[in-house]
Design an enzyme around this catalytic site. Structure first.
Site, PDB file in Angstrom:
ATOM      1  N   GLN B 331      21.018 -13.983 -23.966  1.00  0.00           N
ATOM      2  CA  GLN B 331      20.216 -15.208 -24.063  1.00  0.00           C
ATOM      3  C   GLN B 331      19.065 -15.165 -23.070  1.00  0.00           C
ATOM      4  O   GLN B 331      19.277 -15.192 -21.864  1.00  0.00           O
ATOM      5  CB  GLN B 331      21.123 -16.418 -23.849  1.00  0.00           C
ATOM      6  CG  GLN B 331      22.155 -16.554 -24.989  1.00  0.00           C
ATOM      7  CD  GLN B 331      23.056 -17.760 -24.846  1.00  0.00           C
ATOM      8  OE1 GLN B 331      23.686 -17.959 -23.823  1.00  0.00           O
ATOM      9  NE2 GLN B 331      23.129 -18.584 -25.888  1.00  0.00           N
ATOM     10  N   GLY B 500      21.938 -14.556 -16.489  1.00  0.00           N
ATOM     11  CA  GLY B 500      23.195 -13.802 -16.413  1.00  0.00           C
ATOM     12  C   GLY B 500      23.837 -13.482 -17.748  1.00  0.00           C
ATOM     13  O   GLY B 500      24.837 -12.797 -17.798  1.00  0.00           O
ATOM     14  N   HIS B 501      23.256 -13.963 -18.873  1.00  0.00           N
ATOM     15  CA  HIS B 501      23.885 -13.780 -20.176  1.00  0.00           C
ATOM     16  C   HIS B 501      23.323 -12.551 -20.898  1.00  0.00           C
ATOM     17  O   HIS B 501      22.678 -12.679 -21.922  1.00  0.00           O
ATOM     18  CB  HIS B 501      23.695 -15.026 -21.053  1.00  0.00           C
ATOM     19  CG  HIS B 501      24.317 -16.258 -20.493  1.00  0.00           C
ATOM     20  ND1 HIS B 501      24.260 -17.482 -21.120  1.00  0.00           N
ATOM     21  CD2 HIS B 501      25.040 -16.469 -19.374  1.00  0.00           C
ATOM     22  CE1 HIS B 501      24.905 -18.385 -20.403  1.00  0.00           C
ATOM     23  NE2 HIS B 501      25.384 -17.803 -19.335  1.00  0.00           N
ATOM     24  N   TYR B 502      23.537 -11.370 -20.319  1.00  0.00           N
ATOM     25  CA  TYR B 502      23.007 -10.134 -20.917  1.00  0.00           C
ATOM     26  C   TYR B 502      24.175  -9.234 -21.250  1.00  0.00           C
ATOM     27  O   TYR B 502      25.054  -9.022 -20.425  1.00  0.00           O
ATOM     28  CB  TYR B 502      22.007  -9.478 -19.962  1.00  0.00           C
ATOM     29  CG  TYR B 502      21.072 -10.524 -19.437  1.00  0.00           C
ATOM     30  CD1 TYR B 502      20.255 -11.231 -20.329  1.00  0.00           C
ATOM     31  CD2 TYR B 502      21.100 -10.930 -18.120  1.00  0.00           C
ATOM     32  CE1 TYR B 502      19.463 -12.281 -19.900  1.00  0.00           C
ATOM     33  CE2 TYR B 502      20.307 -11.979 -17.679  1.00  0.00           C
ATOM     34  CZ  TYR B 502      19.497 -12.656 -18.566  1.00  0.00           C
ATOM     35  OH  TYR B 502      18.727 -13.697 -18.156  1.00  0.00           O
TER      36      TYR B 502
END
Lengths: 281, 580
Positions: B331, B500-502
């Site tokens: 995201q 942090g959403h990788y």
């Protein structure tokens, strides 16, 4: 709580003449006009304004900007970004220039924890990139943590501290070119005009696009207004007071479901950590 | 020359939720576990009394030092990737507990649809609904199979919440009731309910009451103090590895070695033999032999370690073959778009809050709505969150306000407590052209290549974002805001990695030709190497990822234990011709 500029008055009751005598400047015969003006007056311009501010006075001195004139330009620029008005103090009264001065010596200012290995392709493409999305409120859990700064792609070899030094000098240069006057002596509207050129990336500057510098200036000005006073800005917590922000608190459990807006007297990190509050609360 | 240490049963890389859970579970089962963490040792005491917005939010105290290493980033294969140099652009957690310590606490299970997205999309809409080049795939595990692991993680973490009215079947309720409702959250929920939607309280790792988890770790009730996202909890009231699985692991004789940067997975004859790491304080190199190696670090690190160690086949977008680095997803700036509302008459106590305090609804999540006439698949949650605004952070002004100067000051002060933002958290689908590999130019402090991200947006991303902005705008209007500003949709990826959403790159699946790990997170190519965490997501669902990483942690721990007992591949691959 403005600090009047009184070049002929002195700190702690020592007259200017005595100061010179004591330091031996006159006796050595080495003091030329420019040296005198540039060095001594800057140090003598900030009189103490009473006991309440005593601690601020001794902690307020330049530790990054070696030239007083650079600091004056910085002060004038931050005051236009965050001006004094009927809501409350502006940048200078809040101590923001000193906040910025200190930040530029920190690991943030020296880019100590950023990846600074080359090659550094600071190209036109990268510059343009920095100008995108200015007004977009950012996404995600950290949505609102940044002032409306750009989406910066930092691709310069320069540290933030170096960008500031170059940027401040570029403000002065632009002022001279446009108005043949020192930036700090311009009318507020003229100062805004100069700053606008930087905001739009249209001013001349070494190393980075002027917009990159302006966004750093804007970001640090806002930070200086609202960071904990321990960092030298937000003097007397007046930034927080304006925003009705209470500072660090233990708990809002009792109030989280209440409908009415609750205004609390701000408290700082110093009192939160259990040290005596400077106002004796 | 690396100093060779005594062999252990399991060496785990990383100490966040993924590595922490695996460490705790295997230590509980009696195995000798060593967990290596590149960051420093921290404990709860490090987060007491340090409520300092500048230090944590603006200077990224808890984020990885990028001076020695970062990633590079580009949009297309034709571009030259550039390093992501600053912590403003690259926020990866560091230190013991990893990124799981600074998280907000919003907890969602991913949907039955997510785990079988390819099959279910084709089943409902036909094959043509999935565009050419979209490389989404089933996980090789179903929601029903994942459910017990979600349940376990929620109990370990003490999640406080109420069931999603549009959610999938649960075997039990959350272990704690939902958090209190603030007036702003109430406004969101009442408004969306009136509009015919199904709002509920965001399930939260900020605890609604004191709680002792099944491992005997005690957590306290959240104080709504606001210093939550990007902070460690002052009160041990936010569930994180430091409060739960790390102490459990330590009690069961797991050894955590901090300042230990793993640089290679060592292997010979198709099996991992251990890891090589550097003590970042002394510079000494060590070899830690182990029967099983678990990579439980951030997805970037899991990917890079495999690439540097030459394990598995690197994905090549030109041939679309290879698995390591495949299906990068996550995201970015095109997600979390919505609408901003400014209230002239109403004021809210927005300086109070908690990371996961909020309301949400799943009416436009997953496949809960008909996509027949829509130009995208999947969906996302619509959320309003009351994090507790910081003073530096709160400078929200209507779009027509200048960015600085007198009017900016006036409006930013006026709207400080009169502002609400509702956003959409859309799913991100995987594409053949979004992947990870090693950068040809930029190096880390040891001279090893950095990881390179290649990622661009598609019409799917832009269309789903536009849909979300429209829905959020309607809601914010209905909530009574005097000024409503819809967010604009970014044209392209901005190379900012601040959420942090990788994920992806070492993805889970049933077919070794298109996945790197099986549904126990065991590598198809190396049976005693498990790769756990967001790196296993084949694509990104429309909700926050942490609960799924927690559930995968428990699934992987079970797999490692099975492997230690019986050996061999734990799952029969779906491709009969495949030979490991």
């Amino acid at each position: 709580m403005t600090e009047p500029q009184q070049p002929e008055t002195t700190q702690k009751g020592i007259s200017r003449r005595n100061f010179m005598k004591n330091t031996g400047f006159l006796a050595g015969g080495l003091v030329g006009g420019s040296l005198f003006g540039g060095l001594l007056t800057n140090q003598l311009q900030k009189p103490e304004t009473g006991t309440k501010n005593a601690t601020h006075i001794v902690t307020e001195a330049r530790t990054f900007f070696s030239r007083g004139e650079d600091f004056d330009i910085l002060s004038a620029a931050t005051e236009r970004i965050f001006p004094k008005d009927d809501l409350g103090p502006g940048a200078i009264e809040l101590g923001i220039p000193y906040f910025i001065d200190r930040q530029l010596t920190s690991e943030w200012g020296t880019n100590a924890k950023e990846y600074m290995q080359g090659p550094f392709p600071q190209t036109a493409a990268v510059d343009n990139y920095e100008k995108k999305d200015r007004d977009q409120s950012k996404q995600g859990p950290n949505a609102d943590t940044q002032v409306p700064a750009p989406t910066p792609r930092y691709q310069t070899k320069m540290t933030r501290a170096e960008i500031f030094t170059e940027g401040i000098r570029a403000i002065e240069q632009t002022s001279q070119e446009k108005f043949k006057t020192k930036f700090k002596d311009l009318e507020p509207e003229q100062q805004d005009e100069i700053l606008q050129l930087f905001d739009e990336g249209k001013a001349k500057m070494n190393g980075v696009n002027s917009n990159t510098f302006f966004n750093l200036l804007l970001q640090t000005t806002i930070e200086g207004a609202y960071a904990d006073p321990v960092y030298g800005g937000n003097r007397n917590m007046d930034g927080w007071r304006m925003k009705e922000y209470p500072g660090p608190r233990m708990s809002y459990t009792a109030d989280i479901d209440k409908d009415e807006f609750i205004v609390m007297k701000p408290e700082s990190l110093r009192s939160y950590q259990g040290n005596e509050d400077e106002h004796g609360h | 020359m690396a100093k060779k240490l005594e062999k252990v049963d399991v060496v785990v890389v990383g100490s966040g939720w993924a590595g922490g859970i695996v460490s705790a579970e295997l230590a509980k089962a009696g195995y000798k576990v060593v967990t290596l963490e590149r960051g420093k040792k921290v404990d709860r005491a490090d987060y007491i009394g340090v409520k300092d917005e500048l230090r944590y939010t603006n200077r990224y105290e808890m984020m990885q030092n990028l001076a020695p290493e970062t990633i590079t980033s580009r949009v297309t294969m034709e571009d030259t990737a550039l390093p992501v140099r600053t912590r403003k652009e690259m926020m990866a957690g560091t230190d013991l507990g990893g990124g799981s310590v600074h998280w907000a606490g919003a907890t969602y299970r991913w949907r039955a649809y997510d785990f079988e997205i390819r099959s279910k999309t084709i089943e409902r809409y036909g094959k043509n609904k999935i565009p050419e080049g979209m490389t989404i795939q089933d996980w090789g595990i179903t929601y029903d199979e994942m459910e017990p692991y979600y349940d376990r993680w929620e109990k370990t973490a003490g999640i406080s919440g109420e069931p999603d009215p549009l959610g999938d079947k649960r075997s039990s309720d959350y272990p704690n009731p939902p958090m209190k409702e603030s007036p702003a959250v109430r406004l969101f929920k009442e408004t969306t309910k009136k509009m015919g939607y199904h709002p509920y309280q965001v399930a939260s790792a900020n605890l609604s009451q004191a709680y002792t988890n099944p491992d005997g770790e005690t957590l306290n009730a959240c104080m709504f103090c606001s210093f939550c996202t990007q902070y460690g909890c002052d009160f041990s009231a936010k569930s994180d590895p430091l409060a739960t699985v790390i102490p459990t692991a330590i009690k069961n004789n797991c050894e955590f070695r901090t300042n230990s940067l793993v640089r290679r997975v060592l292997h010979s004859g198709g099996k991992a033999t251990g890891v090589m790491y550097t003590d970042t304080l002394t510079g000494e190199e060590f070899e830690q032999p182990a029967d099983v190696v678990v990579l439980g670090a951030f997805s970037f690190t899991n990917n890079r370690l495999l690439m540097l160690s030459k394990i598995g086949q690197q994905y090549d977008p030109k041939t679309r073959k290879g698995t390591i680095g495949r299906n990068f997803n996550g995201q970015m700036n095109i997600t979390f778009q919505g609408a901003r509302g400014f209230f002239k008459e109403k004021k809210f106590n927005l300086y109070m809050g908690a990371g996961a305090l909020g309301g949400t609804m799943s009416d436009f999540a997953g496949d809960n709505f008909d996509h027949t006439d829509l130009d995208f698949i999947n969906g996302g949650g619509i959320e309003f969150r009351q994090y507790g605004h910081g003073a530096i952070a709160t400078n929200n002004v209507p779009d027509d306000t200048p960015g600085w100067g007198p009017e900016f000051k006036k409006n930013s002060v006026f709207y400080a407590n009169r502002y609400m933002r509702v956003w959409y958290t859309p799913a991100i689908m995987s594409w053949w052209h979004n992947y990870l590999d090693l950068d040809p130019t930029y190096k880390d402090e040891f001279g090893d290549p950095l990881l390179r991200v290649t990622n661009r947006y598609t019409d799917q991303d832009r269309n789903i974002a536009k849909f979300g902005v429209e829905k959020c705008t309607e809601i914010v209007k209905e909530m009574g805001a005097d000024i409503v500003n819809p967010d604009s949709i970014p044209d392209e990826f901005d190379h900012i990695y601040d959420g942090g959403h990788y994920a992806g790159g070492v993805i889970m699946g049933a077919d070794p030709a298109t996945s790197a790990v099986n549904n126990y997170l065991q590598m198809w190519d190396m049976e005693n190497l498990f790769v756990v965490g967001g790196s296993a997501f084949p694509q990104f669902a429309g909700h926050h990822p942490t609960a799924t990483i927690g559930a995968l942690g428990y699934r992987a721990a079970e797999g490692v234990e099975k492997y230690l007992k019986n050996g061999g591949q734990l799952v029969v691959s779906k491709q009969a011709s495949f030979n490991a």
